[in-house]
Scaffold this motif. Structure first.
Motif, PDB file in Angstrom:
ATOM      1  N   ALA A  23       0.832  -1.203   0.000  1.00  0.00           N
ATOM      2  CA  ALA A  23       0.000   0.000   0.000  1.00  0.00           C
ATOM      3  C   ALA A  23       0.865   1.251   0.000  1.00  0.00           C
ATOM      4  CB  ALA A  23      -0.924  -0.015   1.215  1.00  0.00           C
ATOM      5  N   ARG A  24       1.996   1.189   0.683  1.00  0.00           N
ATOM      6  CA  ARG A  24       2.892   2.337   0.728  1.00  0.00           C
ATOM      7  C   ARG A  24       3.481   2.617  -0.658  1.00  0.00           C
ATOM      8  NH1 ARG A  24       4.723   3.712   5.513  1.00  0.00           N
ATOM      9  NH2 ARG A  24       4.850   1.555   6.287  1.00  0.00           N
ATOM     10  N   ARG A  25       3.783   1.565  -1.384  1.00  0.00           N
ATOM     11  CA  ARG A  25       4.438   1.711  -2.682  1.00  0.00           C
ATOM     12  C   ARG A  25       3.456   1.854  -3.838  1.00  0.00           C
ATOM     13  NH1 ARG A  25       9.135  -2.955  -1.935  1.00  0.00           N
ATOM     14  NH2 ARG A  25       9.823  -2.261   0.150  1.00  0.00           N
ATOM     15  N   HIS A  26       2.259   1.321  -3.672  1.00  0.00           N
ATOM     16  CA  HIS A  26       1.275   1.352  -4.767  1.00  0.00           C
ATOM     17  C   HIS A  26      -0.085   1.827  -4.244  1.00  0.00           C
ATOM     18  CE1 HIS A  26       4.185  -0.910  -7.183  1.00  0.00           C
ATOM     19  NE2 HIS A  26       4.341  -1.704  -6.140  1.00  0.00           N
ATOM     20  N   PRO A  27      -0.159   3.031  -3.701  1.00  0.00           N
ATOM     21  CA  PRO A  27      -1.409   3.498  -3.082  1.00  0.00           C
ATOM     22  C   PRO A  27      -2.580   3.622  -4.059  1.00  0.00           C
ATOM     23  CG  PRO A  27       0.169   5.303  -3.294  1.00  0.00           C
ATOM     24  CD  PRO A  27       0.913   4.052  -3.631  1.00  0.00           C
ATOM     25  N   ARG A  28      -2.309   3.852  -5.326  1.00  0.00           N
ATOM     26  CA  ARG A  28      -3.405   3.990  -6.289  1.00  0.00           C
ATOM     27  C   ARG A  28      -4.078   2.661  -6.583  1.00  0.00           C
ATOM     28  NH1 ARG A  28      -1.229   8.270 -10.931  1.00  0.00           N
ATOM     29  NH2 ARG A  28      -0.863  10.034  -9.498  1.00  0.00           N
ATOM     30  N   GLN A  29      -3.364   1.574  -6.356  1.00  0.00           N
ATOM     31  CA  GLN A  29      -3.933   0.252  -6.626  1.00  0.00           C
ATOM     32  C   GLN A  29      -4.544  -0.393  -5.383  1.00  0.00           C
ATOM     33  OE1 GLN A  29      -0.752   1.037  -7.994  1.00  0.00           O
ATOM     34  NE2 GLN A  29      -1.773   1.453  -9.954  1.00  0.00           N
ATOM     35  N   VAL A  30      -4.401   0.254  -4.215  1.00  0.00           N
ATOM     36  CA  VAL A  30      -4.860  -0.355  -2.963  1.00  0.00           C
ATOM     37  C   VAL A  30      -5.996   0.458  -2.358  1.00  0.00           C
ATOM     38  CG1 VAL A  30      -4.200  -1.046  -0.628  1.00  0.00           C
ATOM     39  CG2 VAL A  30      -2.602  -1.377  -2.525  1.00  0.00           C
ATOM     40  N   ARG A  31      -7.103  -0.195  -2.091  1.00  0.00           N
ATOM     41  CA  ARG A  31      -8.283   0.452  -1.524  1.00  0.00           C
ATOM     42  C   ARG A  31      -8.173   0.573  -0.005  1.00  0.00           C
ATOM     43  NH1 ARG A  31     -14.460  -0.995  -3.148  1.00  0.00           N
ATOM     44  NH2 ARG A  31     -15.536  -0.517  -1.205  1.00  0.00           N
ATOM     45  N   GLN A  32      -7.717  -0.480   0.652  1.00  0.00           N
ATOM     46  CA  GLN A  32      -7.535  -0.469   2.101  1.00  0.00           C
ATOM     47  C   GLN A  32      -6.660  -1.649   2.495  1.00  0.00           C
ATOM     48  OE1 GLN A  32     -10.750  -1.769   4.794  1.00  0.00           O
ATOM     49  NE2 GLN A  32     -11.979  -2.284   2.975  1.00  0.00           N
ATOM     50  N   VAL A  33      -6.169  -1.613   3.725  1.00  0.00           N
ATOM     51  CA  VAL A  33      -5.350  -2.695   4.264  1.00  0.00           C
ATOM     52  C   VAL A  33      -5.937  -3.137   5.601  1.00  0.00           C
ATOM     53  CG1 VAL A  33      -3.095  -3.313   5.239  1.00  0.00           C
ATOM     54  CG2 VAL A  33      -3.215  -1.975   3.123  1.00  0.00           C
ATOM     55  N   ILE A  34      -6.041  -4.451   5.782  1.00  0.00           N
ATOM     56  CA  ILE A  34      -6.470  -5.033   7.049  1.00  0.00           C
ATOM     57  C   ILE A  34      -5.378  -5.982   7.506  1.00  0.00           C
ATOM     58  CG2 ILE A  34      -8.225  -6.388   8.249  1.00  0.00           C
ATOM     59  CD1 ILE A  34     -10.193  -5.582   6.021  1.00  0.00           C
ATOM     60  N   THR A  35      -4.790  -5.735   8.668  1.00  0.00           N
ATOM     61  CA  THR A  35      -3.740  -6.604   9.180  1.00  0.00           C
ATOM     62  C   THR A  35      -4.263  -7.427  10.345  1.00  0.00           C
ATOM     63  OG1 THR A  35      -2.890  -4.864  10.658  1.00  0.00           O
ATOM     64  CG2 THR A  35      -1.919  -5.014   8.463  1.00  0.00           C
ATOM     65  N   LEU A  36      -3.832  -8.674  10.419  1.00  0.00           N
ATOM     66  CA  LEU A  36      -4.281  -9.605  11.448  1.00  0.00           C
ATOM     67  C   LEU A  36      -3.077 -10.052  12.267  1.00  0.00           C
ATOM     68  CD1 LEU A  36      -6.530 -11.863   9.139  1.00  0.00           C
ATOM     69  CD2 LEU A  36      -7.166  -9.730  10.304  1.00  0.00           C
ATOM     70  N   GLY A  37      -2.918  -9.492  13.457  1.00  0.00           N
ATOM     71  CA  GLY A  37      -1.791  -9.851  14.309  1.00  0.00           C
ATOM     72  C   GLY A  37      -0.452  -9.597  13.650  1.00  0.00           C
ATOM     73  N   SER A  38      -0.323  -8.477  12.958  1.00  0.00           N
ATOM     74  CA  SER A  38       0.895  -8.155  12.209  1.00  0.00           C
ATOM     75  C   SER A  38       1.778  -7.196  13.000  1.00  0.00           C
ATOM     76  CB  SER A  38       0.538  -7.517  10.861  1.00  0.00           C
ATOM     77  OG  SER A  38      -0.224  -8.415  10.072  1.00  0.00           O
TER      78      SER A  38
END
Length: 269
Positions: A139-154
Protein backbone atom coordinates in the motif's frame (compact mmCIF):
# COMPACT_ATOMS: atom_id res chain seq x y z
CA UNK A 1 14.27 -7.44 6.95
CA UNK A 2 10.52 -7.31 7.03
CA UNK A 3 10.43 -8.39 10.67
CA UNK A 4 13.41 -6.72 12.32
CA UNK A 5 16.68 -5.65 10.79
CA UNK A 6 18.36 -4.72 14.03
CA UNK A 7 17.74 -3.24 17.42
CA UNK A 8 17.61 0.49 16.94
CA UNK A 9 17.06 3.49 19.19
CA UNK A 10 13.42 4.14 19.91
CA UNK A 11 11.63 7.03 18.26
CA UNK A 12 9.96 9.58 20.49
CA UNK A 13 6.37 9.07 21.53
CA UNK A 14 4.29 6.98 23.87
CA UNK A 15 3.50 4.25 21.35
CA UNK A 16 7.15 3.63 20.49
CA UNK A 17 8.16 3.59 24.14
CA UNK A 18 5.30 1.23 24.99
CA UNK A 19 6.19 -1.06 22.11
CA UNK A 20 9.80 -1.24 23.22
CA UNK A 21 8.82 -2.13 26.79
CA UNK A 22 6.54 -4.93 25.61
CA UNK A 23 8.18 -8.34 25.78
CA UNK A 24 7.29 -11.44 23.83
CA UNK A 25 4.06 -13.19 24.84
CA UNK A 26 4.10 -15.52 27.85
CA UNK A 27 5.34 -19.04 27.19
CA UNK A 28 1.98 -20.40 28.30
CA UNK A 29 0.23 -18.49 25.53
CA UNK A 30 2.72 -19.81 22.99
CA UNK A 31 2.44 -23.43 24.09
CA UNK A 32 -1.35 -23.35 23.97
CA UNK A 33 -1.52 -21.73 20.52
CA UNK A 34 -2.33 -24.99 18.65
CA UNK A 35 -5.09 -25.95 21.09
CA UNK A 36 -6.56 -22.47 21.14
CA UNK A 37 -6.36 -22.31 17.35
CA UNK A 38 -8.49 -25.46 17.19
CA UNK A 39 -10.92 -23.86 19.62
CA UNK A 40 -11.18 -20.83 17.34
CA UNK A 41 -11.93 -23.17 14.43
CA UNK A 42 -14.62 -24.85 16.50
CA UNK A 43 -16.11 -21.47 17.31
CA UNK A 44 -16.36 -20.78 13.59
CA UNK A 45 -18.50 -23.87 13.08
CA UNK A 46 -20.84 -22.73 15.84
CA UNK A 47 -20.97 -19.14 14.58
CA UNK A 48 -21.48 -19.99 10.90
CA UNK A 49 -25.26 -19.34 10.94
CA UNK A 50 -24.71 -15.89 12.46
CA UNK A 51 -22.10 -15.01 9.85
CA UNK A 52 -24.79 -15.35 7.20
CA UNK A 53 -25.87 -11.87 8.27
CA UNK A 54 -22.39 -10.34 7.84
CA UNK A 55 -22.24 -7.07 5.86
CA UNK A 56 -21.85 -7.39 2.09
CA UNK A 57 -20.04 -4.93 -0.12
CA UNK A 58 -19.54 -4.24 -3.81
CA UNK A 59 -17.59 -7.39 -4.70
CA UNK A 60 -14.29 -5.61 -5.38
CA UNK A 61 -10.96 -7.43 -5.60
CA UNK A 62 -9.28 -8.72 -2.44
CA UNK A 63 -5.83 -10.24 -1.96
CA UNK A 64 -4.96 -12.29 1.13
CA UNK A 65 -1.33 -12.77 2.24
CA UNK A 66 -0.41 -15.62 4.65
CA UNK A 67 1.89 -15.49 7.66
CA UNK A 68 5.42 -16.79 8.10
CA UNK A 69 5.86 -20.47 7.09
CA UNK A 70 2.23 -20.58 5.91
CA UNK A 71 0.79 -20.82 2.42
CA UNK A 72 -2.53 -20.07 0.73
CA UNK A 73 -4.01 -23.17 2.36
CA UNK A 74 -3.93 -21.37 5.72
CA UNK A 75 -6.18 -18.59 4.39
CA UNK A 76 -8.64 -20.90 2.63
CA UNK A 77 -11.44 -20.54 5.23
CA UNK A 78 -11.13 -16.75 5.15
CA UNK A 79 -11.06 -16.63 1.35
CA UNK A 80 -14.00 -19.02 1.11
CA UNK A 81 -16.02 -16.77 3.41
CA UNK A 82 -15.17 -13.66 1.39
CA UNK A 83 -15.91 -15.41 -1.89
CA UNK A 84 -19.29 -16.40 -0.47
CA UNK A 85 -19.89 -12.71 0.30
CA UNK A 86 -19.30 -11.97 -3.37
CA UNK A 87 -15.74 -10.64 -3.42
CA UNK A 88 -13.22 -11.36 -6.16
CA UNK A 89 -10.74 -12.79 -3.66
CA UNK A 90 -7.40 -14.42 -4.41
CA UNK A 91 -4.47 -15.83 -2.50
CA UNK A 92 -0.95 -14.69 -3.14
CA UNK A 93 0.06 -17.76 -5.26
CA UNK A 94 3.67 -17.61 -4.08
CA UNK A 95 3.86 -20.88 -2.18
CA UNK A 96 5.02 -21.02 1.40
CA UNK A 97 5.89 -17.71 3.03
CA UNK A 98 9.57 -18.10 3.85
CA UNK A 99 10.07 -14.38 4.34
CA UNK A 100 11.12 -11.64 1.90
CA UNK A 101 12.73 -13.77 -0.80
CA UNK A 102 13.46 -12.45 -4.28
CA UNK A 103 10.37 -14.30 -5.52
CA UNK A 104 8.20 -12.55 -2.91
CA UNK A 105 9.65 -9.09 -3.61
CA UNK A 106 8.91 -9.56 -7.32
CA UNK A 107 5.61 -11.37 -6.93
CA UNK A 108 3.82 -9.15 -4.44
CA UNK A 109 3.66 -5.94 -6.50
CA UNK A 110 2.81 -7.96 -9.59
CA UNK A 111 -0.10 -9.62 -7.78
CA UNK A 112 -1.45 -6.28 -6.53
CA UNK A 113 -1.15 -4.49 -9.86
CA UNK A 114 -2.53 -7.37 -11.93
CA UNK A 115 -5.52 -7.92 -9.65
CA UNK A 116 -6.32 -4.19 -9.69
CA UNK A 117 -6.08 -4.10 -13.46
CA UNK A 118 -8.13 -7.27 -13.84
CA UNK A 119 -10.92 -6.00 -11.58
CA UNK A 120 -10.73 -2.45 -12.91
CA UNK A 121 -10.42 -0.77 -9.49
CA UNK A 122 -8.19 -0.70 -6.40
CA UNK A 123 -8.07 -3.88 -4.34
CA UNK A 124 -8.21 -4.49 -0.61
CA UNK A 125 -5.26 -6.25 1.01
CA UNK A 126 -5.59 -8.56 4.01
CA UNK A 127 -2.40 -9.78 5.64
CA UNK A 128 -1.98 -12.27 8.46
CA UNK A 129 1.08 -11.69 10.69
CA UNK A 130 4.08 -11.21 8.36
CA UNK A 131 1.59 -11.07 5.49
CA UNK A 132 0.19 -7.87 6.99
CA UNK A 133 3.62 -6.26 6.91
CA UNK A 134 3.79 -7.15 3.21
CA UNK A 135 0.33 -5.65 2.69
CA UNK A 136 1.26 -2.36 4.32
CA UNK A 137 4.41 -2.04 2.23
CA UNK A 138 2.46 -2.75 -0.96
CA UNK A 139 0.00 0.00 0.00
CA UNK A 140 2.89 2.34 0.73
CA UNK A 141 4.44 1.71 -2.68
CA UNK A 142 1.27 1.35 -4.77
CA UNK A 143 -1.41 3.50 -3.08
CA UNK A 144 -3.40 3.99 -6.29
CA UNK A 145 -3.93 0.25 -6.63
CA UNK A 146 -4.86 -0.35 -2.96
CA UNK A 147 -8.28 0.45 -1.52
CA UNK A 148 -7.54 -0.47 2.10
CA UNK A 149 -5.35 -2.69 4.26
CA UNK A 150 -6.47 -5.03 7.05
CA UNK A 151 -3.74 -6.60 9.18
CA UNK A 152 -4.28 -9.61 11.45
CA UNK A 153 -1.79 -9.85 14.31
CA UNK A 154 0.89 -8.15 12.21
CA UNK A 155 3.87 -6.78 14.21
CA UNK A 156 4.69 -3.90 11.88
CA UNK A 157 5.60 -1.69 14.86
CA UNK A 158 8.06 -4.21 16.32
CA UNK A 159 11.42 -2.73 17.23
CA UNK A 160 13.07 -5.64 19.02
CA UNK A 161 13.22 -9.32 17.98
CA UNK A 162 12.56 -10.26 21.60
CA UNK A 163 8.96 -9.14 21.06
CA UNK A 164 8.19 -12.16 18.88
CA UNK A 165 8.49 -15.92 19.21
CA UNK A 166 8.62 -16.08 15.40
CA UNK A 167 11.98 -14.34 15.11
CA UNK A 168 13.92 -17.58 15.58
CA UNK A 169 12.30 -19.35 12.60
CA UNK A 170 12.56 -16.15 10.59
CA UNK A 171 16.28 -15.87 11.32
CA UNK A 172 16.88 -19.50 10.30
CA UNK A 173 15.42 -18.67 6.88
CA UNK A 174 17.70 -15.67 6.42
CA UNK A 175 19.81 -17.38 3.74
CA UNK A 176 16.73 -17.42 1.50
CA UNK A 177 16.02 -13.70 1.87
CA UNK A 178 16.88 -10.87 -0.47
CA UNK A 179 19.69 -8.46 0.56
CA UNK A 180 18.86 -6.35 3.61
CA UNK A 181 19.49 -3.15 1.67
CA UNK A 182 16.26 -3.82 -0.22
CA UNK A 183 14.16 -4.16 2.94
CA UNK A 184 12.35 -1.42 4.86
CA UNK A 185 13.87 -0.89 8.29
CA UNK A 186 11.86 -0.59 11.52
CA UNK A 187 11.52 3.20 11.23
CA UNK A 188 9.98 3.06 7.76
CA UNK A 189 7.92 -0.03 8.40
CA UNK A 190 6.18 1.52 11.41
CA UNK A 191 5.21 4.73 9.65
CA UNK A 192 1.50 5.18 8.85
CA UNK A 193 0.30 4.37 5.36
CA UNK A 194 -1.82 6.69 3.26
CA UNK A 195 -4.72 4.34 2.52
CA UNK A 196 -7.44 3.40 5.04
CA UNK A 197 -6.21 0.66 7.35
CA UNK A 198 -7.42 -1.50 10.21
CA UNK A 199 -5.13 -3.33 12.64
CA UNK A 200 -6.74 -6.37 14.24
CA UNK A 201 -4.93 -7.58 17.36
CA UNK A 202 -5.45 -9.89 20.31
CA UNK A 203 -4.08 -9.78 23.83
CA UNK A 204 -4.30 -13.58 23.68
CA UNK A 205 -1.75 -13.67 20.85
CA UNK A 206 0.93 -16.20 21.80
CA UNK A 207 3.36 -15.44 18.98
CA UNK A 208 3.88 -11.67 18.83
CA UNK A 209 3.43 -8.91 21.41
CA UNK A 210 0.05 -7.33 20.70
CA UNK A 211 1.49 -3.86 21.36
CA UNK A 212 3.57 -4.21 18.17
CA UNK A 213 0.44 -4.74 16.07
CA UNK A 214 -1.12 -1.30 16.54
CA UNK A 215 -0.43 2.37 15.91
CA UNK A 216 -2.10 5.64 16.95
CA UNK A 217 -5.59 5.96 15.51
CA UNK A 218 -6.26 8.61 12.86
CA UNK A 219 -9.18 9.45 10.55
CA UNK A 220 -7.93 6.66 8.22
CA UNK A 221 -6.65 4.11 10.74
CA UNK A 222 -8.36 2.10 13.47
CA UNK A 223 -7.16 -0.59 15.89
CA UNK A 224 -9.70 -3.29 16.80
CA UNK A 225 -9.16 -5.85 19.52
CA UNK A 226 -10.55 -9.37 19.30
CA UNK A 227 -10.14 -12.45 21.50
CA UNK A 228 -8.37 -15.22 19.61
CA UNK A 229 -5.04 -16.99 19.26
CA UNK A 230 -2.45 -15.93 16.68
CA UNK A 231 -3.21 -19.10 14.72
CA UNK A 232 -6.93 -18.36 14.93
CA UNK A 233 -7.15 -14.99 13.22
CA UNK A 234 -8.19 -16.55 9.92
CA UNK A 235 -11.14 -18.43 11.43
CA UNK A 236 -12.17 -16.36 14.45
CA UNK A 237 -15.83 -15.37 13.96
CA UNK A 238 -15.36 -11.87 15.40
CA UNK A 239 -12.43 -11.25 13.05
CA UNK A 240 -14.37 -12.54 10.05
CA UNK A 241 -17.32 -10.25 10.86
CA UNK A 242 -14.96 -7.32 11.26
CA UNK A 243 -13.30 -8.02 7.90
CA UNK A 244 -16.70 -8.24 6.21
CA UNK A 245 -17.70 -4.94 7.80
CA UNK A 246 -14.53 -3.18 6.67
CA UNK A 247 -14.72 -4.49 3.11
CA UNK A 248 -18.33 -3.30 2.86
CA UNK A 249 -17.38 0.36 3.49
CA UNK A 250 -17.90 2.20 0.17
CA UNK A 251 -14.77 3.24 -1.68
CA UNK A 252 -13.58 6.70 -0.71
CA UNK A 253 -15.42 6.67 2.61
CA UNK A 254 -14.08 6.04 6.11
CA UNK A 255 -16.64 4.76 8.57
CA UNK A 256 -15.29 3.63 11.97
CA UNK A 257 -16.05 0.06 12.94
CA UNK A 258 -19.04 -0.15 15.26
CA UNK A 259 -20.15 -3.74 15.93
CA UNK A 260 -23.86 -4.49 16.28
CA UNK A 261 -25.09 -4.35 19.85
CA UNK A 262 -25.41 -8.14 20.07
CA UNK A 263 -21.77 -8.59 19.01
CA UNK A 264 -20.14 -5.95 21.16
CA UNK A 265 -19.02 -8.46 23.82
CA UNK A 266 -16.75 -10.03 21.15
CA UNK A 267 -14.71 -6.82 20.90
CA UNK A 268 -13.10 -5.86 24.24
CA UNK A 269 -12.58 -2.20 23.39
Amino acid sequence: MFLVREKGPGAAGGREAGNQRAGRPATGLLLTEPLRGLADLGALALAAPGLLAAPRGDGHGVLVFPGLLASDSSTLPLRTFLRWLGYDVRGWDLGRNNGPTEAVLAGLPRAVIEHAERSGRPVSLIGWSLGGIYAREMARRHPRQVRQVITLGSPYAMRDPEQSHAHGPYRRLRSLHAPEARMPGPELRSRPIAVPSTSVYSRWDGVVAWQTCIEPETPVHQNVEVRCSHLGFGVDPATLWLIADRLAVPAGQRVPFRPPLALRPLYPR
